[in-house]
Scaffold this motif. Structure first.
Motif, short mmCIF file in Angstrom:
data_model
loop_
_atom_site.label_atom_id
_atom_site.label_comp_id
_atom_site.label_asym_id
_atom_site.label_seq_id
_atom_site.Cartn_x
_atom_site.Cartn_y
_atom_site.Cartn_z
N CYS A 366 0.81 -1.22 0.00
CA CYS A 366 0.00 0.00 0.00
C CYS A 366 0.84 1.27 0.00
CB CYS A 366 -0.95 0.01 1.19
SG CYS A 366 -0.12 -0.05 2.80
N TRP A 367 2.17 1.14 0.18
CA TRP A 367 3.05 2.30 0.25
C TRP A 367 3.42 2.78 -1.15
CZ3 TRP A 367 4.61 5.23 4.34
CH2 TRP A 367 4.46 4.69 5.63
N ALA A 368 3.49 4.11 -1.31
CA ALA A 368 4.06 4.69 -2.52
C ALA A 368 5.58 4.57 -2.46
CB ALA A 368 3.64 6.15 -2.66
N TRP A 415 6.05 0.49 -7.38
CA TRP A 415 6.76 1.43 -8.25
C TRP A 415 5.83 2.53 -8.75
CZ3 TRP A 415 7.14 -3.97 -9.34
CH2 TRP A 415 8.24 -4.59 -8.72
N ASP A 416 4.89 2.93 -7.85
CA ASP A 416 3.91 3.99 -8.11
C ASP A 416 2.93 3.66 -9.23
OD1 ASP A 416 4.68 5.52 -6.01
OD2 ASP A 416 5.85 6.96 -7.18
N LEU A 417 2.80 2.39 -9.56
CA LEU A 417 1.72 1.94 -10.42
C LEU A 417 0.60 1.40 -9.53
CD1 LEU A 417 3.42 0.15 -13.44
CD2 LEU A 417 1.92 2.14 -13.55
N LEU A 418 -0.59 1.98 -9.68
CA LEU A 418 -1.76 1.57 -8.90
C LEU A 418 -2.59 0.59 -9.71
CD1 LEU A 418 -3.10 4.92 -7.40
CD2 LEU A 418 -2.79 2.85 -6.10
N VAL A 419 -2.86 -0.58 -9.13
CA VAL A 419 -3.73 -1.57 -9.76
C VAL A 419 -4.93 -1.77 -8.86
CG1 VAL A 419 -3.91 -3.88 -10.73
CG2 VAL A 419 -1.71 -2.68 -10.78
N ALA A 420 -6.12 -1.61 -9.41
CA ALA A 420 -7.33 -1.67 -8.59
C ALA A 420 -8.44 -2.39 -9.35
CB ALA A 420 -7.79 -0.26 -8.21
N THR A 421 -9.47 -2.76 -8.59
CA THR A 421 -10.69 -3.32 -9.17
C THR A 421 -11.85 -2.43 -8.73
OG1 THR A 421 -12.15 -5.25 -9.27
CG2 THR A 421 -10.96 -4.90 -7.22
N CYS A 422 -12.82 -2.26 -9.62
CA CYS A 422 -13.97 -1.42 -9.29
C CYS A 422 -15.24 -2.09 -9.82
CB CYS A 422 -13.82 -0.02 -9.88
SG CYS A 422 -13.56 0.02 -11.67
N VAL A 435 -1.00 5.56 -12.96
CA VAL A 435 0.26 5.96 -12.35
C VAL A 435 -0.04 6.97 -11.25
CG1 VAL A 435 2.48 7.10 -12.69
CG2 VAL A 435 1.59 5.54 -14.44
N LEU A 436 0.53 6.77 -10.07
CA LEU A 436 0.34 7.71 -8.96
C LEU A 436 1.23 8.93 -9.20
CD1 LEU A 436 -0.98 8.21 -6.18
CD2 LEU A 436 1.07 7.19 -5.15
#
Length: 740
Positions: A366-368, A415-422, A435-436
């Motif tokens: 969960c950390w950037a 590596w500041d790539l956010l992967v999520a499900t919605c 990308v964050l």
């Protein structure tokens, strides 16, 4: 308007089968960046999915890989890389810090009369380099793969693996059992069994405590380390005997381990969905075996997460006792100084910007990359949103507020790539990536779909805001706190719709605006569905949660009925076709509604119902809640007084069952540890004796949530049939005859 055409049994089953085919995401992991010859970057995205397979009557898992092209500031392209493949017999898996290795805990069915075995494997890209038979090593019993205790953690050096298992229990046998020692276990001098292997006489029926509902095979967890090069397993010593360890990870220098320890003296209370149990964050030095408490002495903590630079440790903290789930604090410990600060505190009254933290698990990653910001998902009223937390400034930014999707979950942040499900009530889960941006520039985020799913036609949804009237009793804030309800509706051309009312269980839980196949199926059958988040639900502030204490069976019941009346006034619903569908505490609310308004509802279907509060004191794994819910103090040594029993009985639906006239369907699991199935059986007998139409479904292997593909499908089919039958819309087979 033409009456709806009745569905056949086959059509009903096909509808549920169609909507159950939509898979959900369970895990994701990004590989390291690779630079192309043109200067661009790409990485691989490995994902794991789960899907109901009705033909096999099981949840199947499968994996799929994708390629993510980005320029460091935004995602340029994403697409699949290969086809799906089913995952077989994997219990846990985890990639190493560098991404070069992967650890897999696998179960292997035993041959003939042999027990199931567990293997810990290490994979190096496309080959298996290690396969350790943990069962044969006999250092411990089964490895934990649950979300409460379980973990599979790589050391930073990628030479050791840390996990949790059940402690090996000495063999026990009858006083009168006699047999020759097993080959290889005798003492060379005497021929008798070795002292450490000798069975304990007369102890084969000694009771061993466990951690309750869903954790009945968890009794005494131990931390274990696998030395990958040496092929050896060691059980860690130095953990105090009054603690049950879990959720472990390595300290920054690999010289120790950090873990959550739950107090289990004087006895264990149910732990599933209970974030109020006494626990702490501990550090165990592997050399000195010194165990150090890092968190507060008397608190409930969980989910430690170490920053990429190894300098900061995030974790969640709550208060002891009271509601089983509550608004939590986000705490941060500086590793070198051992100083702890509160990053986000408990929120009593929610604001538009932030309603508090209610998740019990932080994402594993969960950390950037800056080791300053973190991303997590949590209920915010009737949504689940992704929040970005700046741990230095102690600020919160909602990354998904106002989106058309009502439920967001973070899968990984690497590596500041956010992967999520919605997802949303009309939209099955989709996979997205972004990308964050740098600190202070996070909004707006531009999500790129990786695996998009189409919306399901014939379903609309909205959020209703409900404001209870001021009662003139108690704090004014409690009387005026708003709550919400989600309304799912079929097309307006079918109006007015019959309404199925669903108060959630818990009671400290929430209906967020996510995809639920069974609710979508009800809409496709022509029902509107009202999911009620009465006061006491998560996501609306701690004051709302506390307002329900001492008022169960009153405030929650009144709130649910108020939501129904408001929906009937403002939406195209049929006030003469109302039904109740609920489970656990939601069923408790439904039964009160049936007794207080015996002619209001035409049908009711309940799962694992709470009907007799005093009877739960000696049968539930959470007896403390029976006291706390009524504002009564609880202690481990407490025994009930006559006044306590009387108060509980008067708040119990069973005391008012004589007023019920509505047909009731009951679905219960014989292995329910939280709400004894005898509650439903008692209610069934009372209603049947009074001539009320009632039916009882008994699932021999079912627990409290009645999980499992076959069980869930059977419950949906029976509940849908019951509602259609008693709301004046008969469910007919191909012969045109009514089903029995």
């Amino acid at each position: 308007m033409e009456p709806p055409v009745p569905l056949s049994v086959e059509e009903m089953a096909e509808l549920y089968r169609e909507l159950s085919r939509h898979p959900g995401l369970s895990a994701a992991c990004l590989g390291p960046d690779i630079t192309t010859q043109y200067g661009g970057k790409y990485c691989s995205l490995y994902t794991e999915w789960s899907q109901r397979d009705l033909a096999r009557a099981e949840n199947i898992k499968f994996c799929r890989q994708y390629l993510i092209f980005h320029d460091g500031a935004s995602v340029v392209y994403s697409g699949p890389a290969g086809t799906c493949s089913e995952i077989k017999d994997e219990l846990l898996s985890r990639e190493s810090p560098s991404g070069a290795l992967k650890a897999v805990l696998r179960k292997v069915p035993g041959k003939e009369k042999e027990k199931e075995k567990q293997f810990l494997e290490v994979w190096d890209q496309n080959r298996k380099v290690k396969s350790i038979d943990l069962t044969a090593l006999d250092k411990h019993s089964s490895v934990y793969d649950d979300d409460q205790f379980g973990c599979l953690a790589w050391s930073h050096s990628e030479t050791h693996l840390l996990y949790v298992a059940e402690k090996k229990r000495p063999k026990a046998e009858s006083f009168f059992q006699s047999k020759a020692p097993e080959l290889g276990t005798s003492d060379e001098d005497t021929g008798h069994p070795k002292k450490e292997d000798a069975p304990l006489k007369g102890e084969q029926f000694v009771y061993h405590e466990d951690w309750g509902e869903t954790l009945s095979t968890r009794s005494v967890p131990v931390l274990c380390i696998l030395d990958i090069e040496g092929n050896s397993v060691s059980v860690l010593e130095g953990i105090p005997e009054h603690l049950s360890p879990g959720q472990a990870l390595w300290s920054p220098d690999d010289r120790g381990v950090v873990f959550v320890g739950w107090w289990h003296e004087p006895f264990r209370l149910g732990l599933s969905a209970c974030s109020n149990r006494r626990s702490g964050i501990f550090h165990l030095d592997l050399a000195s075996r010194r165990c150090e408490l890092l968190s507060a002495e008397r608190s409930a903590t969980c989910s430690p997460r170490l920053s990429p630079d190894g300098q900061r440790l995030l974790y969640l903290e709550g208060d002891l006792g009271g509601p089983h789930r509550q608004c939590l604090r986000l705490r941060m410990l500086t590793w070198q100084t051992r100083q702890t600060v509160t990053v986000l505190d408990v929120v009593q009254e929610p604001t538009e910007a932030f309603a508090g933290l209610y998740t019990e698990v932080l994402p594993p990653r969960c950390w950037a990359a800056d080791s300053r910001r973190a991303v997590l998902g949590t209920p915010q009223r009737s949504r689940t949103d992704l929040l970005l937390v700046d741990t230095e400034a102690a600020t919160v930014t909602n990354l998904t507020a106002g989106s058309s999707e009502g439920c967001w979950e973070l899968l990984t942040l690497q590596w500041d790539l956010l992967v999520a499900t919605c997802s949303a009530p009309h939209h099955p889960p989709s996979l997205v990536v972004t990308v964050l941006p740098p600190a202070g520039q996070e909004l707006p985020l531009f999500w790129v779909p990786v695996e998009d799913t189409p919306t399901v036609p014939g379903i609309t949804w909205k959020t209703l805001t409900v404001r209870p009237p001021c009662s003139g009793q108690g704090p004014a804030a409690h009387d005026t706190q708003v709550f919400e309800a989600l309304l799912l509706s079929p097309p307006d051309s079918m109006a007015p719709h019959p309404l199925v009312v669903c108060p959630h269980g818990g009671p400290c839980a929430v209906f967020d605006a996510r995809w639920r196949p069974s609710m979508a199926a009800l809409c496709r059958l022509g029902f509107a569905v009202l999911l009620v988040n009465y006061r006491g639900s998560l996501g609306f502030g701690q004051a709302s949660i506390n307002s329900l204490l001492s008022h169960v069976g009153e405030q929650d019941v009144a709130d649910t009925q108020l939501a129904v009346e408001q929906a009937l006034c403002s939406e195209p619903l049929d006030p003469h076709q109302l039904a109740l569908l609920a489970g656990s505490h939601g069923a408790f609310i439904a039964l009160h509604l049936l007794a207080s308004q015996p002619k209001r509802y035409q049908a009711c279907a309940l799962r694992s119902p709470v009907s007799n509060l005093p009877a739960l004191l000696g049968t539930s794994d959470i007896p403390d809640w029976r006291y706390a819910s009524l504002g009564l103090p609880y202690s481990f040594e407490r025994v009930p007084h006559a006044e306590d029993m009387a108060t509980m009985l008067m708040r119990s639906p069973i005391a008012h069952a004589g007023r019920v006239q509505t047909p009731v369907l009951l679905c219960v699991g014989a292995r329910d540890r939280r709400v004894s199935p005898m509650q439903a059986l008692e209610l069934y007998r009372v209603l049947r004796a009074r001539g009320v139409p009632v039916r009882l479904l008994w699932y021999p292997e079912g627990g409290h949530v009645l999980a499992g593909v076959e069980t869930e499908a059977d419950i949906f089919g029976n509940c849908a049939h019951w509602l259609l039958r008693h709301l004046g819309q008969p469910w007919q087979g191909k012969t045109g005859q009514h089903s029995p």
